[in-house]
Design an enzyme around this catalytic site. Structure first.
Site, PDB file in Angstrom:
ATOM      1  N   LYS A 109      49.320  42.675  58.814  1.00  0.00           N
ATOM      2  CA  LYS A 109      49.747  41.855  57.665  1.00  0.00           C
ATOM      3  C   LYS A 109      51.160  42.237  57.245  1.00  0.00           C
ATOM      4  O   LYS A 109      52.002  41.379  56.964  1.00  0.00           O
ATOM      5  CB  LYS A 109      48.805  42.102  56.485  1.00  0.00           C
ATOM      6  CG  LYS A 109      47.925  40.938  56.138  1.00  0.00           C
ATOM      7  CD  LYS A 109      47.217  41.213  54.819  1.00  0.00           C
ATOM      8  CE  LYS A 109      45.831  40.613  54.799  1.00  0.00           C
ATOM      9  NZ  LYS A 109      45.081  40.941  53.593  1.00  0.00           N
ATOM     10  N   LYS A 127      41.805  37.733  29.070  1.00  0.00           N
ATOM     11  CA  LYS A 127      41.744  37.087  30.386  1.00  0.00           C
ATOM     12  C   LYS A 127      40.379  36.449  30.621  1.00  0.00           C
ATOM     13  O   LYS A 127      40.273  35.281  31.014  1.00  0.00           O
ATOM     14  CB  LYS A 127      42.064  38.118  31.473  1.00  0.00           C
ATOM     15  CG  LYS A 127      41.897  37.617  32.891  1.00  0.00           C
ATOM     16  CD  LYS A 127      42.849  36.468  33.217  1.00  0.00           C
ATOM     17  CE  LYS A 127      42.491  35.855  34.569  1.00  0.00           C
ATOM     18  NZ  LYS A 127      43.298  34.694  34.891  1.00  0.00           N
ATOM     19  N   ALA A 152      36.393  15.036  35.251  1.00  0.00           N
ATOM     20  CA  ALA A 152      34.979  15.132  35.659  1.00  0.00           C
ATOM     21  C   ALA A 152      34.888  15.069  37.181  1.00  0.00           C
ATOM     22  O   ALA A 152      35.724  14.464  37.838  1.00  0.00           O
ATOM     23  CB  ALA A 152      34.194  13.994  35.030  1.00  0.00           C
ATOM     24  N   CYS A 182      38.227  32.601  40.977  1.00  0.00           N
ATOM     25  CA  CYS A 182      38.287  33.158  39.626  1.00  0.00           C
ATOM     26  C   CYS A 182      37.161  32.702  38.707  1.00  0.00           C
ATOM     27  O   CYS A 182      36.366  33.526  38.262  1.00  0.00           O
ATOM     28  CB  CYS A 182      39.638  32.836  38.997  1.00  0.00           C
ATOM     29  SG  CYS A 182      40.964  33.730  39.808  1.00  0.00           S
ATOM     30  N   LYS A 231      33.388  33.905  39.479  1.00  0.00           N
ATOM     31  CA  LYS A 231      33.127  35.344  39.358  1.00  0.00           C
ATOM     32  C   LYS A 231      33.450  35.853  37.943  1.00  0.00           C
ATOM     33  O   LYS A 231      32.770  36.747  37.441  1.00  0.00           O
ATOM     34  CB  LYS A 231      33.916  36.134  40.423  1.00  0.00           C
ATOM     35  CG  LYS A 231      35.369  36.368  40.115  1.00  0.00           C
ATOM     36  CD  LYS A 231      36.004  37.312  41.112  1.00  0.00           C
ATOM     37  CE  LYS A 231      37.495  37.451  40.872  1.00  0.00           C
ATOM     38  NZ  LYS A 231      37.865  38.013  39.574  1.00  0.00           N
TER      39      LYS A 231
HETATM   40  P1  NAD Z   1      42.999  38.382  47.136  1.00  0.00           P
HETATM   41  O1  NAD Z   1      41.672  38.614  47.736  1.00  0.00           O
HETATM   42  O2  NAD Z   1      43.801  37.207  47.544  1.00  0.00           O
HETATM   43  O3  NAD Z   1      43.905  39.666  47.354  1.00  0.00           O
HETATM   44  C1  NAD Z   1      43.459  40.963  47.168  1.00  0.00           C
HETATM   45  C2  NAD Z   1      44.386  41.891  47.935  1.00  0.00           C
HETATM   46  O4  NAD Z   1      44.031  43.232  47.661  1.00  0.00           O
HETATM   47  C3  NAD Z   1      44.304  41.734  49.432  1.00  0.00           C
HETATM   48  O5  NAD Z   1      45.601  41.758  49.936  1.00  0.00           O
HETATM   49  C4  NAD Z   1      43.530  42.978  49.874  1.00  0.00           C
HETATM   50  O6  NAD Z   1      43.824  43.378  51.180  1.00  0.00           O
HETATM   51  C5  NAD Z   1      44.045  43.968  48.865  1.00  0.00           C
HETATM   52  N1  NAD Z   1      43.246  45.188  48.676  1.00  0.00           N
HETATM   53  C6  NAD Z   1      41.940  45.295  48.377  1.00  0.00           C
HETATM   54  N2  NAD Z   1      41.605  46.586  48.240  1.00  0.00           N
HETATM   55  C7  NAD Z   1      42.721  47.320  48.420  1.00  0.00           C
HETATM   56  C8  NAD Z   1      43.017  48.705  48.402  1.00  0.00           C
HETATM   57  N3  NAD Z   1      42.083  49.614  48.126  1.00  0.00           N
HETATM   58  N4  NAD Z   1      44.272  49.088  48.663  1.00  0.00           N
HETATM   59  C9  NAD Z   1      45.227  48.190  48.931  1.00  0.00           C
HETATM   60  N5  NAD Z   1      45.014  46.858  48.961  1.00  0.00           N
HETATM   61  C10 NAD Z   1      43.766  46.435  48.714  1.00  0.00           C
HETATM   62  O7  NAD Z   1      42.757  38.368  45.568  1.00  0.00           O
HETATM   63  P2  NAD Z   1      43.634  37.611  44.462  1.00  0.00           P
HETATM   64  O8  NAD Z   1      43.237  36.192  44.399  1.00  0.00           O
HETATM   65  O9  NAD Z   1      45.062  37.963  44.637  1.00  0.00           O
HETATM   66  O10 NAD Z   1      43.063  38.296  43.143  1.00  0.00           O
HETATM   67  C11 NAD Z   1      43.396  39.621  42.805  1.00  0.00           C
HETATM   68  C12 NAD Z   1      42.967  39.860  41.360  1.00  0.00           C
HETATM   69  O11 NAD Z   1      43.693  38.975  40.490  1.00  0.00           O
HETATM   70  C13 NAD Z   1      41.499  39.545  41.111  1.00  0.00           C
HETATM   71  O12 NAD Z   1      41.008  40.438  40.149  1.00  0.00           O
HETATM   72  C14 NAD Z   1      41.532  38.141  40.560  1.00  0.00           C
HETATM   73  O13 NAD Z   1      40.426  37.862  39.734  1.00  0.00           O
HETATM   74  C15 NAD Z   1      42.808  38.160  39.751  1.00  0.00           C
HETATM   75  N6  NAD Z   1      43.426  36.843  39.578  1.00  0.00           N
HETATM   76  C16 NAD Z   1      43.444  35.950  40.587  1.00  0.00           C
HETATM   77  C17 NAD Z   1      44.051  34.715  40.394  1.00  0.00           C
HETATM   78  C18 NAD Z   1      44.052  33.678  41.491  1.00  0.00           C
HETATM   79  O14 NAD Z   1      44.345  32.523  41.196  1.00  0.00           O
HETATM   80  N7  NAD Z   1      43.773  34.040  42.746  1.00  0.00           N
HETATM   81  C19 NAD Z   1      44.663  34.402  39.172  1.00  0.00           C
HETATM   82  C20 NAD Z   1      44.660  35.365  38.168  1.00  0.00           C
HETATM   83  C21 NAD Z   1      44.024  36.581  38.381  1.00  0.00           C
END
Ligand code: NAD
Length: 439
Positions: free
Chosen positions: A36, A205, A253, A261, A264
């Site tokens: 990656k 949040k 609708a 998001c 969960k």
């Molecule tokens: P994602 O699954 O797209 O990305 C998560 C990333 O974390 C991946 O790159 C994964 O490899 C990495 N990762 C996991 N464990 C790790 C570790 N121990 N060390 C290093 N890297 C690690 O998730 P996302 O959609 O980016 O969401 C991340 C957080 O943000 C979540 O809590 C989510 O609820 C929140 N969030 C997401 C959104 C959205 O629209 N996707 C919006 C706001 C908040």
């Protein structure tokens, strides 16, 4: 210019890292996968997000943005460490914090100078304190640190725009000074900062996502009432949304919400509420209404084609919403599963999510275009309102189908036009036709 480390290169981590670099900071993004990292340095992104590739490439070339799998390298100069790892649902609906825990432990073991740990992941109320406990437990050097909660509100599909144009920046900490130092990073964005305590920031949040999910479930319940009584939910939403106290957004609708998001986060909030003596009955209803919408699509189809065994059903759109390749908890997965369970052959097309869909659903036919999906289908179900589906040659679609049945799960077509073309058309809550049949 500040030195920043971002842990996680998903939708939130990569957007945060790239955009903070674009604001002039020096950012190192850490993730666990070397391939990656190598791809990112070549401008190949692990996710589809409009406009992000250019921001990544521009900042990597300007040497403000780098990628590594090494915590030592990522933390070497870091003044701020953003945790942006996934917090998926656990088996009981609780937020699985194992990735946050791992990241906090790894950071703690390598702390050599003062840092602010900024939690961007969406986490249950109390996690900030817990992260601080982990750092205290695992740190090898006696260096000061502060945890700041800084939840993210970006939307997939417009994540770069949203990050750069936030309505507000929410910051929570036990130490106001640390929250203010994080606020400085966002100063160029000229958004109001809401500085509060850790738990309140975390709750903001969850409450925001729960409210938006509620708004969608609310309009879906209204759609079902409209359907029973002959009113048109699109007009109802227009009338309601023109009231500034209500606003027009999140009043579409359809087959309901999904994604990484809302499902969960609503589940996790209900879980943490219940385990702390609260009775989150509204959150539970919001989830029930949402999942019932998926079944409603099947029921509408059943009313027309009577049974699915031996039938070919075409599906337009797989991602949980347009402009993203994210398939997490996409309504399409459950709808397709229900159709297959009752014996249907399913063909599907999505402009960008098919690669991700293939890793989740193997036993369906993936097509190269909406027209291929429609060919010889007994019915067509629109699940994701991609723009390209709004401009289809519907006469061509109709002529190629075995039976001209169209279920519009997002209310994107004009019912009268679809009927005039010859479709047996059903939408979500759009009232009755002249013969009293639901539209
Ligand atoms: P994602 O699954 O797209 O990305 C998560 C990333 O974390 C991946 O790159 C994964 O490899 C990495 N990762 C996991 N464990 C790790 C570790 N121990 N060390 C290093 N890297 C690690 O998730 P996302 O959609 O980016 O969401 C991340 C957080 O943000 C979540 O809590 C989510 O609820 C929140 N969030 C997401 C959104 C959205 O629209 N996707 C919006 C706001 C908040």
């Amino acid at each position: 210019m500040k030195n920043i480390c971002v842990i996680g290169v998903g939708y939130v981590g990569l957007v945060t890292g790239a955009c903070l670099a674009d604001l002039g900071n020096s950012v190192v993004c850490l993730n666990r996968d070397q391939t990656k990292c190598d791809n990112l340095t070549k401008g190949i992104l692990p996710i589809y997000e409009p406009g992000l590739e250019e921001v990544v490439r521009r900042n990597y070339e300007a040497k403000r943005l780098d990628f590594t799998t090494s915590y030592e390298k990522a933390l070497k100069d870091a003044e701020y460490v953003f945790i942006a790892v996934g917090t998926p649902s656990g088996s009981e609906g609780e937020a699985d914090l194992s990735h946050v825990t791992q990241a906090a432990e790894q950071v703690a073991k390598r702390l050599t100078k003062p840092v602010i740990i900024v939690n961007k992941s969406t986490v249950p109320i109390g996690t900030g304190d817990w992260v601080a406990d982990i750092i205290n437990e695992y740190k090898l050097n006696d260096v000061p640190f502060t945890v700041v909660s800084n939840p993210e509100f970006l939307r997939e599909g417009s994540a770069v725009y949203d990050f750069m144009n936030p309505d507000r920046i929410v910051l929570g900490s036990t130490q106001r000074q640390a929250a203010e130092k994080v606020a400085e990073l966002y100063e160029p964005l000229q958004a109001p900062a809401i500085i509060t305590d850790l738990r309140t920031a975390e709750m903001i949040k969850y409450a925001s996502n729960a409210f938006l999910a509620t708004k969608i479930s609310f309009i879906n319940e209204m759609a079902n009432i409209c359907e029973a009584l002959g009113a048109d939910v699109k007009e109802v939403a227009r009338g309601m949304g023109s009231d500034r106290r209500i606003g027009p957004e999140f009043l579409g609708a359809g087959v309901g919400w999904g994604g990484s998001c809302f499902p969960k986060d609503v589940k996790a909030l209900a879980h943490i509420a219940a385990t702390h003596g609260s009775h989150p009955q509204m959150l539970r209803a919001v989830m029930d209404i949402n999942y019932d919408q998926r079944k409603r699509v099947i029921q509408k189809l059943r009313e027309i084609v009577t049974h699915f065994r031996g039938k070919t059903i075409g599906v337009l759109g797989l991602s949980f919403k347009p402009n993203t390749d994210d398939m997490r908890d996409a309504p399409s997965i459950e709808i397709i599963h229900m159709l297959q369970h009752e014996g249907a052959q399913v063909k599907a097309y999505d402009p960008v999510a098919m690669d991700n869909a293939k890793s989740i659903m193997r036993d369906l036919t993936y097509c190269d275009s909406p027209y291929e999906v429609a060919a010889d289908a007994d019915a067509l179900v629109l699940i994701t309102e991609w723009n390209e589906f709004k401009q289809l040659d519907m006469t061509r679609i109709l002529k190629s189908m075995r039976q001209p049945v169209l279920i519009d799960g997002r209310n994107i077509y004009d019912p009268e036009r679809m009927r005039a073309l010859g479709f047996t058309y059903r939408a979500m809550g759009r009232g009755h036709d002249a013969n009293g049949q639901p539209l």
